[in-house]
Scaffold this motif. Structure first.
Motif, PDB file in Angstrom:
ATOM      1  N   ALA A  35      18.213 -51.167   2.735  1.00 53.12           N
ATOM      2  CA  ALA A  35      18.836 -52.278   3.028  1.00 53.12           C
ATOM      3  C   ALA A  35      17.933 -52.898   4.500  1.00 53.12           C
ATOM      4  O   ALA A  35      17.012 -53.839   4.516  1.00 53.12           O
ATOM      5  CB  ALA A  35      20.204 -52.991   3.721  1.00 53.12           C
ATOM      6  N   VAL A  36      17.366 -52.115   5.447  1.00 53.71           N
ATOM      7  CA  VAL A  36      16.587 -52.499   6.445  1.00 53.71           C
ATOM      8  C   VAL A  36      15.360 -52.694   6.137  1.00 53.71           C
ATOM      9  O   VAL A  36      14.815 -53.402   6.955  1.00 53.71           O
ATOM     10  CB  VAL A  36      17.156 -51.510   7.406  1.00 53.71           C
ATOM     11  CG1 VAL A  36      15.438 -51.605   8.751  1.00 53.71           C
ATOM     12  CG2 VAL A  36      18.058 -50.854   8.539  1.00 53.71           C
ATOM     13  N   LEU A  37      15.185 -51.915   5.758  1.00 54.92           N
ATOM     14  CA  LEU A  37      13.973 -52.093   4.645  1.00 54.92           C
ATOM     15  C   LEU A  37      13.307 -53.262   4.050  1.00 54.92           C
ATOM     16  O   LEU A  37      12.327 -53.986   4.192  1.00 54.92           O
ATOM     17  CB  LEU A  37      13.253 -50.298   4.088  1.00 54.92           C
ATOM     18  CG  LEU A  37      13.373 -49.312   4.420  1.00 54.92           C
ATOM     19  CD1 LEU A  37      12.903 -48.383   3.851  1.00 54.92           C
ATOM     20  CD2 LEU A  37      12.028 -49.732   6.042  1.00 54.92           C
ATOM     21  N   ALA A  38      13.949 -53.236   3.137  1.00 54.96           N
ATOM     22  CA  ALA A  38      14.061 -54.795   2.737  1.00 54.96           C
ATOM     23  C   ALA A  38      14.420 -55.928   3.870  1.00 54.96           C
ATOM     24  O   ALA A  38      13.554 -56.993   2.993  1.00 54.96           O
ATOM     25  CB  ALA A  38      15.593 -55.013   1.373  1.00 54.96           C
ATOM     26  N   ARG A  39      15.104 -56.180   4.594  1.00 57.77           N
ATOM     27  CA  ARG A  39      15.033 -56.940   6.075  1.00 57.77           C
ATOM     28  C   ARG A  39      13.323 -57.117   6.561  1.00 57.77           C
ATOM     29  O   ARG A  39      13.102 -58.222   6.487  1.00 57.77           O
ATOM     30  CB  ARG A  39      16.318 -57.041   6.374  1.00 57.77           C
ATOM     31  CG  ARG A  39      17.814 -57.383   5.937  1.00 57.77           C
ATOM     32  CD  ARG A  39      18.402 -57.609   7.736  1.00 57.77           C
ATOM     33  NE  ARG A  39      18.696 -56.482   8.134  1.00 57.77           N
ATOM     34  CZ  ARG A  39      19.633 -55.440   7.992  1.00 57.77           C
ATOM     35  NH1 ARG A  39      20.240 -55.293   6.892  1.00 57.77           N
ATOM     36  NH2 ARG A  39      19.695 -54.503   8.715  1.00 57.77           N
ATOM     37  N   GLN A  40      13.088 -55.681   6.663  1.00 57.06           N
ATOM     38  CA  GLN A  40      11.457 -56.403   7.623  1.00 57.06           C
ATOM     39  C   GLN A  40      10.714 -56.382   6.821  1.00 57.06           C
ATOM     40  O   GLN A  40      10.230 -57.646   6.417  1.00 57.06           O
ATOM     41  CB  GLN A  40      11.632 -54.015   7.090  1.00 57.06           C
ATOM     42  CG  GLN A  40      12.667 -53.882   9.650  1.00 57.06           C
ATOM     43  CD  GLN A  40      11.728 -52.684   9.005  1.00 57.06           C
ATOM     44  OE1 GLN A  40      10.906 -52.079   8.565  1.00 57.06           O
ATOM     45  NE2 GLN A  40      12.208 -52.424  10.763  1.00 57.06           N
ATOM     46  N   ALA A  41      10.941 -56.023   4.899  1.00 52.52           N
ATOM     47  CA  ALA A  41       9.668 -56.777   3.938  1.00 52.52           C
ATOM     48  C   ALA A  41       9.833 -58.601   3.950  1.00 52.52           C
ATOM     49  O   ALA A  41       9.360 -59.066   3.922  1.00 52.52           O
ATOM     50  CB  ALA A  41      10.279 -56.071   2.466  1.00 52.52           C
ATOM     51  N   GLU A  42      11.146 -58.853   3.735  1.00 47.89           N
ATOM     52  CA  GLU A  42      11.060 -60.381   3.721  1.00 47.89           C
ATOM     53  C   GLU A  42      10.727 -60.595   5.090  1.00 47.89           C
ATOM     54  O   GLU A  42      10.264 -61.995   5.110  1.00 47.89           O
ATOM     55  CB  GLU A  42      12.880 -60.311   3.787  1.00 47.89           C
ATOM     56  CG  GLU A  42      13.410 -62.082   3.452  1.00 47.89           C
ATOM     57  CD  GLU A  42      15.256 -62.100   3.524  1.00 47.89           C
ATOM     58  OE1 GLU A  42      15.011 -63.661   3.616  1.00 47.89           O
ATOM     59  OE2 GLU A  42      16.215 -61.024   3.103  1.00 47.89           O
ATOM     60  N   ARG A  43      10.897 -60.169   6.705  1.00 45.93           N
ATOM     61  CA  ARG A  43      10.567 -60.852   7.977  1.00 45.93           C
ATOM     62  C   ARG A  43       8.914 -60.550   7.658  1.00 45.93           C
ATOM     63  O   ARG A  43       8.394 -62.029   8.186  1.00 45.93           O
ATOM     64  CB  ARG A  43      11.000 -60.086   8.574  1.00 45.93           C
ATOM     65  CG  ARG A  43      12.595 -60.636   9.631  1.00 45.93           C
ATOM     66  CD  ARG A  43      13.396 -59.468  10.419  1.00 45.93           C
ATOM     67  NE  ARG A  43      14.545 -59.565  11.265  1.00 45.93           N
ATOM     68  CZ  ARG A  43      14.855 -58.979  11.171  1.00 45.93           C
ATOM     69  NH1 ARG A  43      14.964 -57.750  11.508  1.00 45.93           N
ATOM     70  NH2 ARG A  43      16.467 -58.735  10.975  1.00 45.93           N
ATOM     71  N   LYS A  44       8.590 -59.734   7.310  1.00 49.52           N
ATOM     72  CA  LYS A  44       7.618 -59.452   7.214  1.00 49.52           C
ATOM     73  C   LYS A  44       6.279 -60.982   5.875  1.00 49.52           C
ATOM     74  O   LYS A  44       6.025 -61.969   6.879  1.00 49.52           O
ATOM     75  CB  LYS A  44       7.035 -58.315   6.621  1.00 49.52           C
ATOM     76  CG  LYS A  44       5.073 -58.190   6.841  1.00 49.52           C
ATOM     77  CD  LYS A  44       4.896 -56.858   5.866  1.00 49.52           C
ATOM     78  CE  LYS A  44       3.088 -56.943   6.762  1.00 49.52           C
ATOM     79  NZ  LYS A  44       2.206 -57.429   5.996  1.00 49.52           N
ATOM     80  N   ALA A  45       7.052 -61.091   5.503  1.00 52.86           N
ATOM     81  CA  ALA A  45       7.222 -62.287   3.890  1.00 52.86           C
ATOM     82  C   ALA A  45       7.372 -63.276   4.757  1.00 52.86           C
ATOM     83  O   ALA A  45       6.176 -64.050   4.481  1.00 52.86           O
ATOM     84  CB  ALA A  45       7.993 -61.793   2.415  1.00 52.86           C
ATOM     85  N   ILE A  46       8.286 -63.524   5.270  1.00 49.88           N
ATOM     86  CA  ILE A  46       8.272 -64.887   6.238  1.00 49.88           C
ATOM     87  C   ILE A  46       7.201 -65.155   7.442  1.00 49.88           C
ATOM     88  O   ILE A  46       6.843 -66.849   6.907  1.00 49.88           O
ATOM     89  CB  ILE A  46       9.914 -64.898   6.709  1.00 49.88           C
ATOM     90  CG1 ILE A  46      10.683 -65.387   6.349  1.00 49.88           C
ATOM     91  CG2 ILE A  46       9.679 -65.691   8.036  1.00 49.88           C
ATOM     92  CD1 ILE A  46      12.724 -65.188   6.582  1.00 49.88           C
TER      93      ILE A  46
END
Length: 135
Positions: A35-46
């Motif tokens: 979940a943390v990795l997914a949030r980080q990936a989402e932030r990076k994509a943003i």
């Protein structure tokens, strides 16, 4: 009615607050949690999308500035050419006016010379007649 809390109550509340904070910290997911990795990936994509949008905006702004500069240079060149044509036309008109003025002065001088010649001829004729009468 409001009652002052005792020292013991305040101390107990502080200890409970610290314990709640510690529990909250301990319950936080680990750095390798999906979940943390997914949030980080989402932030990076943003952030990447934002950077692309900003780069596109900057590119469009630079194109607009270049287009405006080219238009301004073209307009200034056209205005300079128009000014040069107008100046040349003004010089030509001034030259024509100067020539006309010279011609007018020449005609006036010629007219005055002709008038003087006629006047001198009349004077000479009058002199000649008066000499013949009294002479």
């Amino acid at each position: 009615m409001y009652r002052e809390k005792s020292f013991a109550e305040r101390r107990t509340a502080a200890v409970e607050a610290k314990k709640a904070l510690l529990d909250k910290f301990k319950s936080r997911p680990a750095a390798d949690d999906p979940a943390v990795l997914a949030r980080q990936a989402e932030r990076k994509a943003i952030l990447d999308a934002r950077a692309k949008r900003e780069a596109e905006k900057e590119r469009l702004r630079q194109e607009k500035l270049a287009r405006e500069a080219a238009e301004r240079a073209e307009r200034e060149a056209r205005e300079a050419a128009e000014r040069a044509v107008a100046e040349e036309r003004a010089r030509a008109e001034a030259k024509i006016r100067e020539q006309e003025e010279l011609e007018r002065i020449t005609r006036e001088l010629a007219d005055e010379a002709a008038k003087k010649a006629k006047r001198d001829a009349r004077y000479a004729a009058r002199k000649a007649r008066s000499k013949g009468r009294f002479g």
